[in-house]
Motif scaffolding. Structure first.
Motif, short mmCIF file in Angstrom:
data_model
loop_
_atom_site.label_atom_id
_atom_site.label_comp_id
_atom_site.label_asym_id
_atom_site.label_seq_id
_atom_site.Cartn_x
_atom_site.Cartn_y
_atom_site.Cartn_z
N LEU A 12 0.83 -1.19 0.00
CA LEU A 12 0.00 0.00 0.00
C LEU A 12 0.87 1.25 0.00
CD1 LEU A 12 -2.73 1.41 0.15
CD2 LEU A 12 -2.66 1.14 2.65
N PHE A 13 1.96 1.23 0.79
CA PHE A 13 2.87 2.36 0.82
C PHE A 13 3.48 2.62 -0.55
CE2 PHE A 13 7.28 3.79 1.06
CZ PHE A 13 7.11 5.05 1.62
N LEU A 14 3.93 1.55 -1.22
CA LEU A 14 4.55 1.71 -2.54
C LEU A 14 3.57 2.27 -3.55
CD1 LEU A 14 6.68 -1.56 -2.75
CD2 LEU A 14 7.52 0.78 -2.45
N LEU A 15 2.33 1.81 -3.49
CA LEU A 15 1.33 2.30 -4.43
C LEU A 15 1.05 3.79 -4.20
CD1 LEU A 15 -1.19 -0.68 -4.49
CD2 LEU A 15 0.37 0.02 -6.31
N LEU A 16 0.94 4.18 -2.92
CA LEU A 16 0.71 5.59 -2.61
C LEU A 16 1.90 6.44 -3.03
CD1 LEU A 16 -0.98 5.26 0.91
CD2 LEU A 16 -2.08 5.95 -1.23
N PHE A 17 3.10 5.91 -2.78
CA PHE A 17 4.31 6.62 -3.16
C PHE A 17 4.37 6.84 -4.66
CE2 PHE A 17 8.75 6.67 -4.54
CZ PHE A 17 9.28 7.66 -3.71
N GLY B 172 13.07 13.19 -10.80
CA GLY B 172 14.04 13.47 -11.85
C GLY B 172 13.70 14.70 -12.67
N SER B 173 12.75 15.52 -12.21
CA SER B 173 12.37 16.68 -13.00
C SER B 173 11.80 17.76 -12.10
CB SER B 173 11.33 16.29 -14.05
OG SER B 173 10.87 17.43 -14.73
N SER B 174 12.04 19.00 -12.45
CA SER B 174 11.45 20.11 -11.72
C SER B 174 10.14 20.54 -12.37
CB SER B 174 12.43 21.30 -11.71
OG SER B 174 12.72 21.72 -13.03
N LYS B 175 9.72 19.83 -13.38
CA LYS B 175 8.50 20.19 -14.08
C LYS B 175 7.29 19.83 -13.24
CE LYS B 175 10.73 19.46 -18.56
NZ LYS B 175 10.69 18.76 -19.84
N ALA B 176 6.15 20.38 -13.63
CA ALA B 176 4.93 20.10 -12.90
C ALA B 176 4.62 18.60 -12.95
CB ALA B 176 3.78 20.89 -13.50
N VAL B 177 3.99 18.13 -11.89
CA VAL B 177 3.63 16.73 -11.82
C VAL B 177 2.69 16.37 -12.96
CG1 VAL B 177 2.44 14.99 -10.46
CG2 VAL B 177 3.94 16.64 -9.33
N CYS B 178 2.98 15.29 -13.66
CA CYS B 178 2.08 14.81 -14.71
C CYS B 178 2.11 13.29 -14.68
CB CYS B 178 2.49 15.34 -16.09
SG CYS B 178 4.15 14.86 -16.64
N HIS B 179 0.95 12.69 -14.80
CA HIS B 179 0.83 11.23 -14.82
C HIS B 179 -0.61 10.88 -15.15
CE1 HIS B 179 0.81 7.05 -13.10
NE2 HIS B 179 1.94 7.04 -13.76
N ALA B 180 -0.79 9.81 -15.90
CA ALA B 180 -2.13 9.31 -16.25
C ALA B 180 -2.95 10.42 -16.93
CB ALA B 180 -2.82 8.76 -15.02
N PRO C 71 4.22 1.59 -14.60
CA PRO C 71 3.65 0.31 -14.18
C PRO C 71 3.28 0.32 -12.69
CG PRO C 71 6.01 0.11 -14.58
CD PRO C 71 5.60 1.45 -15.08
N ASP C 72 2.31 -0.50 -12.34
CA ASP C 72 1.78 -0.49 -10.97
C ASP C 72 2.80 -0.87 -9.92
OD1 ASP C 72 -0.64 0.23 -12.08
OD2 ASP C 72 -1.49 -1.80 -11.98
N ASP C 73 3.71 -1.78 -10.25
CA ASP C 73 4.63 -2.31 -9.25
C ASP C 73 6.05 -1.78 -9.41
OD1 ASP C 73 5.21 -3.60 -11.57
OD2 ASP C 73 5.19 -5.63 -10.74
N TRP C 74 6.22 -0.66 -10.09
CA TRP C 74 7.57 -0.14 -10.29
C TRP C 74 8.21 0.21 -8.95
CZ3 TRP C 74 9.38 5.34 -11.07
CH2 TRP C 74 10.71 5.37 -11.51
N ASP C 75 9.49 -0.08 -8.79
CA ASP C 75 10.18 0.12 -7.52
C ASP C 75 10.83 1.49 -7.38
OD1 ASP C 75 12.36 -0.01 -9.20
OD2 ASP C 75 13.12 -1.91 -8.40
N ALA C 76 10.55 2.39 -8.31
CA ALA C 76 11.06 3.77 -8.27
C ALA C 76 12.55 3.86 -8.57
CB ALA C 76 10.75 4.44 -6.93
N ALA C 77 13.15 2.80 -9.06
CA ALA C 77 14.58 2.83 -9.34
C ALA C 77 14.96 2.10 -10.63
CB ALA C 77 15.35 2.23 -8.17
N PRO D 190 13.69 6.69 -15.23
CA PRO D 190 14.80 5.94 -15.83
C PRO D 190 14.24 4.96 -16.85
CG PRO D 190 14.30 5.06 -13.65
CD PRO D 190 13.42 6.27 -13.84
N ILE D 191 14.72 5.01 -18.08
CA ILE D 191 14.21 4.12 -19.12
C ILE D 191 15.33 3.24 -19.65
CG2 ILE D 191 12.45 5.81 -19.75
CD1 ILE D 191 14.03 6.38 -22.31
N ASP D 192 14.95 2.08 -20.12
CA ASP D 192 15.87 1.14 -20.74
C ASP D 192 15.86 1.41 -22.24
OD1 ASP D 192 17.25 -0.98 -21.81
OD2 ASP D 192 16.18 -2.53 -20.67
N ARG D 193 16.89 2.08 -22.73
CA ARG D 193 16.90 2.48 -24.14
C ARG D 193 17.08 1.31 -25.10
NH1 ARG D 193 16.96 7.91 -25.25
NH2 ARG D 193 17.23 9.28 -23.45
#
Length: 266
Positions: A3-8, A17-25, A41-47, A118-121
């Protein structure tokens, strides 16, 4: 902990990684005078760096539909794939001829997203449906050297064009009874003509018929594969007897195969 990870993820990750305004979904990311949508993705570990699916929407749509679409986002969210959905000007795309303004825009979308996540190019996949599929073909033709795979659904560009670049893996699916963007049969009604451009570009030999398969029991797909190509790479053509739609599970099935996993639904 989950639950913590999902909220995070919901609150903090879009701004990382950006000073831009929050954007998602549903909240778009601005890029100059244009914008795009993104969904992690729902289960991304933020790293962990993520594979990317850049998906072009169909005519009359926008990216907010894509990041909420069960047959698109429904398969990226549970496969660890970052979904990018650019917004077309006038709710459409400039794909009719070479030199598309949207190719540069889409390249800029990838670079902007890379500042936020972070993306896998090595695993950038490009997709699209209908007019969006034609735009995905155009993008692959003009900016595809950094693209690992093209996942195109029910839309192409003329098969006699010359492409400056190409993805390593090309996959196209189309309904034989499509009444909107009719299936592009080759000369003499050749059912394999729909991917002639890529076969010529890669210098592919004779294709091999793979076994029919069904992701859902109500739709059978027939597959032809060209993997003896002089330029390397692979071309795959899936057809079905239906019309103009995204087959259930098709995107997720391709993402699984590209990742070397056994395909599953959903």
């Amino acid at each position: 902990m989950r639950l913590f990870l999902l909220l995070f993820a919901a609150v903090f990750l879009p701004a990382m990684g950006s000073s831009k305004a929050v954007c998602h979904a549903d909240v778009p990311c601005t890029l100059g005078d244009r914008s795009y949508h993104v969904r992690a993705p729902d289960d991304w570990d933020a790293a962990t760096p993520m594979p990317v699916l850049l998906h072009f929407h169909g005519w009359g749509r926008q990216g907010d539909l894509i990041v909420n679409h069960g047959r698109i986002a429904g398969h990226t969210r549970n496969r660890g794939v970052l979904l990018l959905a650019p917004n077309g000007l006038g709710r459409s795309w400039d794909f009719w001829r070479a030199g598309s303004r949207d190719t540069d825009f889409a390249l800029a979308v990838i670079e902007d997203a890379a500042k936020r996540y972070p993306i896998d190019r090595s695993r950038i996949y490009v997709s699209g449906y209908s007019y969006g599929s034609a735009m995905a073909w155009r993008f692959a033709c003009e900016g595809g050297d950094g693209v690992a795979a093209l996942l195109a659904i029910s839309g192409t560009i003329p098969q006699d064009e010359t492409c400056a670049s190409h993805p390593r893996d090309i996959r196209h699916v189309h309904g034989l009874a499509d009444p909107v963007l009719e299936y592009p049969f080759g000369p003499g009604g050749d059912p394999r003509g729909a991917v002639r451009l890529w076969r010529d570009t890669l210098g592919c030999g004779a294709g091999e018929t793979a076994p029919d398969y069904a992701i859902r029991p109500f739709l059978t797909l027939s597959r032809t594969v060209w993997d003896s190509c002089a330029a390397g790479g692979r071309v795959t053509l899936d057809t079905h007897p239906g019309g103009h739609f995204i087959p259930h599970g098709w995107i997720g099935w391709q993402l699984d195969q590209l990742a070397g996993r056994a395909p599953r639904y959903p």
